[in-house]
Design a protein around this motif. Structure first.
Motif, PDB file in Angstrom:
ATOM      1  N   THR A  31       0.841  -1.208   0.000  1.00 38.53           N
ATOM      2  CA  THR A  31       0.000   0.000   0.000  1.00 38.53           C
ATOM      3  C   THR A  31       0.872   1.252   0.000  1.00 38.53           C
ATOM      4  OG1 THR A  31      -0.132  -0.061   2.396  1.00 38.53           O
ATOM      5  CG2 THR A  31      -1.968  -1.052   1.190  1.00 38.53           C
ATOM      6  N   PRO A  32       1.497   1.578  -1.115  1.00 39.01           N
ATOM      7  CA  PRO A  32       2.332   2.787  -1.135  1.00 39.01           C
ATOM      8  C   PRO A  32       1.482   4.057  -1.073  1.00 39.01           C
ATOM      9  CG  PRO A  32       2.225   1.808  -3.313  1.00 39.01           C
ATOM     10  CD  PRO A  32       1.495   0.889  -2.380  1.00 39.01           C
ATOM     11  N   LEU A  33       1.997   5.050  -0.361  1.00 37.14           N
ATOM     12  CA  LEU A  33       1.305   6.334  -0.255  1.00 37.14           C
ATOM     13  C   LEU A  33       1.619   7.178  -1.488  1.00 37.14           C
ATOM     14  CD1 LEU A  33       2.042   7.247   3.464  1.00 37.14           C
ATOM     15  CD2 LEU A  33      -0.107   6.481   2.507  1.00 37.14           C
ATOM     16  N   SER A  34       0.624   7.876  -1.991  1.00 33.77           N
ATOM     17  CA  SER A  34       0.854   8.728  -3.159  1.00 33.77           C
ATOM     18  C   SER A  34       1.187  10.164  -2.766  1.00 33.77           C
ATOM     19  CB  SER A  34      -0.373   8.701  -4.067  1.00 33.77           C
ATOM     20  OG  SER A  34      -1.500   9.162  -3.355  1.00 33.77           O
ATOM     21  N   LYS A  35       0.951  10.531  -1.503  1.00 33.73           N
ATOM     22  CA  LYS A  35       1.189  11.904  -1.064  1.00 33.73           C
ATOM     23  C   LYS A  35       2.671  12.207  -0.860  1.00 33.73           C
ATOM     24  CE  LYS A  35      -3.060  11.861   1.619  1.00 33.73           C
ATOM     25  NZ  LYS A  35      -3.607  11.967   2.958  1.00 33.73           N
ATOM     26  N   PHE A  36       3.422  11.219  -0.376  1.00 35.21           N
ATOM     27  CA  PHE A  36       4.821  11.427  -0.026  1.00 35.21           C
ATOM     28  C   PHE A  36       5.711  10.508  -0.858  1.00 35.21           C
ATOM     29  CE2 PHE A  36       2.358  12.192   3.878  1.00 35.21           C
ATOM     30  CZ  PHE A  36       2.691  13.520   4.099  1.00 35.21           C
ATOM     31  N   PRO A  37       6.958  10.917  -1.080  1.00 35.34           N
ATOM     32  CA  PRO A  37       7.873  10.021  -1.792  1.00 35.34           C
ATOM     33  C   PRO A  37       8.147   8.754  -0.974  1.00 35.34           C
ATOM     34  CG  PRO A  37       8.778  12.250  -1.621  1.00 35.34           C
ATOM     35  CD  PRO A  37       7.538  12.215  -0.801  1.00 35.34           C
ATOM     36  N   VAL A  38       8.231   7.644  -1.657  1.00 41.20           N
ATOM     37  CA  VAL A  38       8.443   6.358  -0.987  1.00 41.20           C
ATOM     38  C   VAL A  38       9.775   6.352  -0.246  1.00 41.20           C
ATOM     39  CG1 VAL A  38       8.731   3.879  -1.378  1.00 41.20           C
ATOM     40  CG2 VAL A  38       6.985   5.133  -2.626  1.00 41.20           C
ATOM     41  N   ALA A  39      10.783   6.972  -0.824  1.00 40.34           N
ATOM     42  CA  ALA A  39      12.105   7.007  -0.176  1.00 40.34           C
ATOM     43  C   ALA A  39      12.037   7.724   1.166  1.00 40.34           C
ATOM     44  CB  ALA A  39      13.127   7.684  -1.089  1.00 40.34           C
ATOM     45  N   LEU A  40      11.267   8.779   1.270  1.00 40.37           N
ATOM     46  CA  LEU A  40      11.128   9.508   2.528  1.00 40.37           C
ATOM     47  C   LEU A  40      10.403   8.657   3.567  1.00 40.37           C
ATOM     48  CD1 LEU A  40      11.423  12.166   4.120  1.00 40.37           C
ATOM     49  CD2 LEU A  40       9.196  12.821   3.194  1.00 40.37           C
ATOM     50  N   ILE A  41       9.359   7.984   3.150  1.00 40.33           N
ATOM     51  CA  ILE A  41       8.620   7.122   4.075  1.00 40.33           C
ATOM     52  C   ILE A  41       9.514   5.997   4.574  1.00 40.33           C
ATOM     53  CG2 ILE A  41       6.650   5.547   4.287  1.00 40.33           C
ATOM     54  CD1 ILE A  41       5.880   8.498   4.140  1.00 40.33           C
ATOM     55  N   LEU A  42      10.288   5.380   3.687  1.00 40.52           N
ATOM     56  CA  LEU A  42      11.204   4.313   4.102  1.00 40.52           C
ATOM     57  C   LEU A  42      12.284   4.845   5.038  1.00 40.52           C
ATOM     58  CD1 LEU A  42      11.648   2.216   0.859  1.00 40.52           C
ATOM     59  CD2 LEU A  42      10.363   1.627   2.906  1.00 40.52           C
ATOM     60  N   LEU A  43      12.768   6.029   4.759  1.00 39.67           N
ATOM     61  CA  LEU A  43      13.785   6.628   5.624  1.00 39.67           C
ATOM     62  C   LEU A  43      13.245   6.839   7.035  1.00 39.67           C
ATOM     63  CD1 LEU A  43      16.675   7.868   5.511  1.00 39.67           C
ATOM     64  CD2 LEU A  43      15.552  10.064   5.177  1.00 39.67           C
ATOM     65  N   ILE A  44      12.032   7.292   7.145  1.00 38.72           N
ATOM     66  CA  ILE A  44      11.420   7.544   8.449  1.00 38.72           C
ATOM     67  C   ILE A  44      11.076   6.247   9.177  1.00 38.72           C
ATOM     68  CG2 ILE A  44       9.357   8.483   9.573  1.00 38.72           C
ATOM     69  CD1 ILE A  44       9.408  10.707   7.421  1.00 38.72           C
TER      70      ILE A  44
END
Length: 117
Positions: A31-44
């Protein structure tokens, strides 16, 4: 029959790598988010797990203790997601289970490894 501390460490490692894989898959494929970059979400989401990884792999009690503390963040996140987002409840419950495995395995390893030495 007494359980050896290394088995608790294996439980912690199973929870650690399961949690790592779940977070990577959840945020990229499932379920990837479309609002934020995936790399940023993974980093967090994944970076806190990487902090105690070297010591956890080398059976260092101090790193295992830190991994137990960090696992509580993922327990809270899974609890909130399970309550707030019914469409992703299965992933959240899996996150809760894996974070509890990491917490209990790390805590019991530190407890019994320290008493043996």
């Amino acid at each position: 029959m007494k359980i050896k501390p290394i088995y608790y460490h294996y439980l912690a490692l199973a929870g650690f790598f399961g949690l790592f894989a779940l977070l990577m898959l959840w945020n990229t494929l499932l379920t990837p988010l479309s609002k934020f970059p995936v790399a940023l979400i993974l980093l967090i989401t994944v970076t806190p797990l990487l902090l105690p990884m070297r010591g956890l792999l080398n059976c260092k009690p101090k790193s295992c203790a830190w991994a137990a503390y960090i696992s509580l963040i993922y327990f809270l996140h899974g609890s909130v997601e399970a309550y707030a987002n019914p469409s992703e409840r299965l992933y959240a419950l899996l996150e809760i289970m894996l974070s509890l495995m990491l917490f209990l395995g790390s805590t019991l390893y530190v407890l019994f490894a320290e008493t043996r030495s």
